[in-house]
Scaffold this active site. Structure first.
Site, PDB file in Angstrom:
ATOM      1  N   GLY A 100       3.142  12.053   4.447  1.00 18.69           N
ATOM      2  CA  GLY A 100       2.500  10.848   4.949  1.00 18.69           C
ATOM      3  C   GLY A 100       1.013  11.130   5.019  1.00 18.69           C
ATOM      4  O   GLY A 100       0.295  11.022   4.035  1.00 18.69           O
ATOM      5  N   GLU A 135       0.444   3.380  10.362  1.00 21.08           N
ATOM      6  CA  GLU A 135      -1.013   3.597  10.191  1.00 21.08           C
ATOM      7  C   GLU A 135      -1.472   4.859  10.929  1.00 21.08           C
ATOM      8  O   GLU A 135      -2.600   4.937  11.403  1.00 21.08           O
ATOM      9  CB  GLU A 135      -1.831   2.393  10.668  1.00 21.08           C
ATOM     10  CG  GLU A 135      -1.373   1.048  10.153  1.00 21.08           C
ATOM     11  CD  GLU A 135      -1.643   0.821   8.686  1.00 21.08           C
ATOM     12  OE1 GLU A 135      -2.034   1.778   8.000  1.00 21.08           O
ATOM     13  OE2 GLU A 135      -1.438  -0.310   8.227  1.00 21.08           O
ATOM     14  N   GLN A 161       5.210  -7.662  45.898  1.00 19.31           N
ATOM     15  CA  GLN A 161       4.013  -6.891  45.554  1.00 19.31           C
ATOM     16  C   GLN A 161       4.232  -5.905  44.411  1.00 19.31           C
ATOM     17  O   GLN A 161       3.316  -5.663  43.618  1.00 19.31           O
ATOM     18  CB  GLN A 161       3.489  -6.167  46.801  1.00 19.31           C
ATOM     19  CG  GLN A 161       2.851  -7.119  47.805  1.00 19.31           C
ATOM     20  CD  GLN A 161       2.252  -6.389  48.995  1.00 19.31           C
ATOM     21  OE1 GLN A 161       2.706  -5.307  49.368  1.00 19.31           O
ATOM     22  NE2 GLN A 161       1.243  -6.980  49.609  1.00 19.31           N
ATOM     23  N   ILE A 180      10.503  -6.359  34.752  1.00 20.07           N
ATOM     24  CA  ILE A 180      10.302  -7.594  35.523  1.00 20.07           C
ATOM     25  C   ILE A 180      11.467  -8.565  35.289  1.00 20.07           C
ATOM     26  O   ILE A 180      11.935  -9.233  36.215  1.00 20.07           O
ATOM     27  CB  ILE A 180       8.947  -8.241  35.163  1.00 20.07           C
ATOM     28  CG1 ILE A 180       7.794  -7.375  35.724  1.00 20.07           C
ATOM     29  CG2 ILE A 180       8.843  -9.669  35.683  1.00 20.07           C
ATOM     30  CD1 ILE A 180       6.422  -7.731  35.190  1.00 20.07           C
ATOM     31  N   THR A 226       5.620  -1.378   3.524  1.00 25.42           N
ATOM     32  CA  THR A 226       5.640  -2.754   4.024  1.00 25.42           C
ATOM     33  C   THR A 226       5.328  -3.731   2.901  1.00 25.42           C
ATOM     34  O   THR A 226       4.396  -3.519   2.116  1.00 25.42           O
ATOM     35  CB  THR A 226       4.610  -2.910   5.156  1.00 25.42           C
ATOM     36  OG1 THR A 226       4.929  -2.006   6.211  1.00 25.42           O
ATOM     37  CG2 THR A 226       4.620  -4.331   5.707  1.00 25.42           C
ATOM     38  N   PHE A 261       0.862  -1.186   0.000  1.00 26.39           N
ATOM     39  CA  PHE A 261       0.000   0.000   0.000  1.00 26.39           C
ATOM     40  C   PHE A 261       0.896   1.233   0.000  1.00 26.39           C
ATOM     41  O   PHE A 261       1.625   1.465   0.972  1.00 26.39           O
ATOM     42  CB  PHE A 261      -0.894  -0.034   1.242  1.00 26.39           C
ATOM     43  CG  PHE A 261      -1.891   1.082   1.347  1.00 26.39           C
ATOM     44  CD1 PHE A 261      -3.079   1.038   0.643  1.00 26.39           C
ATOM     45  CD2 PHE A 261      -1.649   2.175   2.170  1.00 26.39           C
ATOM     46  CE1 PHE A 261      -4.010   2.065   0.767  1.00 26.39           C
ATOM     47  CE2 PHE A 261      -2.568   3.203   2.297  1.00 26.39           C
ATOM     48  CZ  PHE A 261      -3.754   3.142   1.589  1.00 26.39           C
TER      49      PHE A 261
END
Length: 391
Positions: A134, A369, A285, A343, A161, A126
């Site tokens: 853009g 997009e 926690q 984490i 893409t 596309f």
């Protein structure tokens, strides 16, 4: 045959989702290491994805597609996007953008020619973005000029893409030198990528998303037949593109949400395995807070996407809601993968662990997009316009 909004039979769709979930976990996840090393999806997996109909999810059944509605499509994207982003990327331009444009604006002849080919797995791209434009169509430089019974196309498209693999491109180009009201200076063209005068640049090196490729498309005196003009109508290209972008934005939001779920599952597993001070860090926690906040935000994104897709299937104008869902889901994914790295701790910064890849892969969701900032402006513009009309 289904009408455009009823979609696939619910029971058949549920079976498809179960099959897809197994395929993602048993086939696509194990292939990720190879894709990271080679930067390409293996050909045998591409064949399997074509055989499963993943390139024709929303194509009407009469053209060889599955006939899914938008709710079913966004759910499918979420499940597929549990695996690394390249799997969605190779299929989504066919489905979310080019198929939508053909269904919304193509002639019956154009649909009959292209939809079966796209459903069978020919690759589409596309072409909207350019080196200097853009979302700003007034700055678009690519020009299509009438010549005899056809058109001559000149210009460059950037960050496209699937350009290195595409069989066909939907190219937006000016058909008037002047910037006209409602973007009527922009038309859309269906351009076979083997047309003389088309050159595809070298694939760009990217931060993440291994196996998904973007490149420039350079068009020099590309001669097109008259029936390459989408819908055989000048000046409707930008409108059709914006309608297609609603689906594209729901697809990106769904991809971000599916990948956030993958990242959170990874963090949950790591937090239960990693020990500190003699116990799993999942017992702490502040780790639990990051896990809980991520679950809450993923759930909110899922609800937004399901609501926007349901409204789209009902025929509502979802420009604002699709933009809002894309913004929230993509920003949410960024927050989740950041927590996942935290984490993991020091291991989250190392390439041998998945957290580092999740972080890099996810960053683009807030950009393509429509960037978060462009979509915020679009949402606010519509809010202010509605306010003014009420006054």
């Amino acid at each position: 045959m289904n009408d455009s909004n009823s979609g696939m039979d619910a029971g058949v769709f549920d079976q498809f989702i179960e099959q897809l979930q197994r395929y993602v976990r048993e086939r696509l996840l194990p292939a990720e290491k190879q894709i990271i090393e080679t930067d390409r999806i293996p050909e045998d997996i591409m064949r399997e994805m074509r055989d499963m109909g993943l390139f024709g999810l929303t194509m009407p059944e009469e053209f060889g597609g599955a006939g899914m509605n938008i709710q079913q499509y966004t759910r499918t994207v979420r499940e597929l996007s549990y695996a690394m982003p390249c799997y969605r990327s190779i299929t989504s331009i066919n489905i979310g953008m080019v198929c939508s444009a053909l269904k919304n604006g193509g002639t019956e002849e154009q649909k009959a020619e292209w939809l079966p080919r796209l459903a069978a797995g020919e690759i589409a791209c596309f072409g909207l973005t350019e080196p200097g434009s853009g979302s700003d169509s007034a700055a678009m430089q690519t020009m299509a000029v009438k010549s005899g019974n056809g058109w001559v196309l000149n210009g460059t498209k950037r960050y496209i893409t699937n350009a290195p693999h595409a069989n066909v491109a939907l190219i937006l180009a000016r058909t008037s030198k002047e910037a006209l009201p409602k973007n009527a200076h922009v038309s859309a063209f269906l351009v076979p990528m083997d047309t003389p005068g088309i050159t595809v640049g070298k694939p760009d090196k990217k931060m993440g998303q291994a196996g998904s490729h973007i490149a420039d498309i350079i068009m020099e005196d590309v001669h097109l037949a008259s029936d390459s003009l989408l819908g055989l109508q000048e000046g409707r290209g930008f409108i059709i593109a914006m309608q297609s972008l609603d689906n594209g934005r729901l697809s990106v939001g769904s991809a971000a949400t599916g990948y956030a779920r993958r990242a959170l599952d990874s963090a949950l597993r790591y937090a239960n395995e990693r020990k500190a001070f003699g116990e799993p860090i999942a017992n702490f926690q502040l780790i639990q807070q990051m896990l809980a906040d991520s679950e809450i935000e993923i759930y909110a994104a899922e609800c937004m996407l399901e609501d926007a897709a349901r409204r789209a299937d009902l025929g509502e104008n979802v420009l604002v809601k699709a933009a809002a869902a894309k913004v929230y889901a993509s920003e949410m994914c960024g927050r989740v993968v950041d927590r996942v790295v935290q984490i993991y701790g020091g291991a989250g910064y190392l390439a041998e662990y998945d957290a580092e890849r999740f972080f890099r892969d996810s960053r683009i969701y807030r950009i393509y997009e429509g960037t978060t900032q462009i979509l915020q402006l679009q949402i606010a513009k519509h809010m202010l316009r509605e306010w003014a009309q009420q006054g």
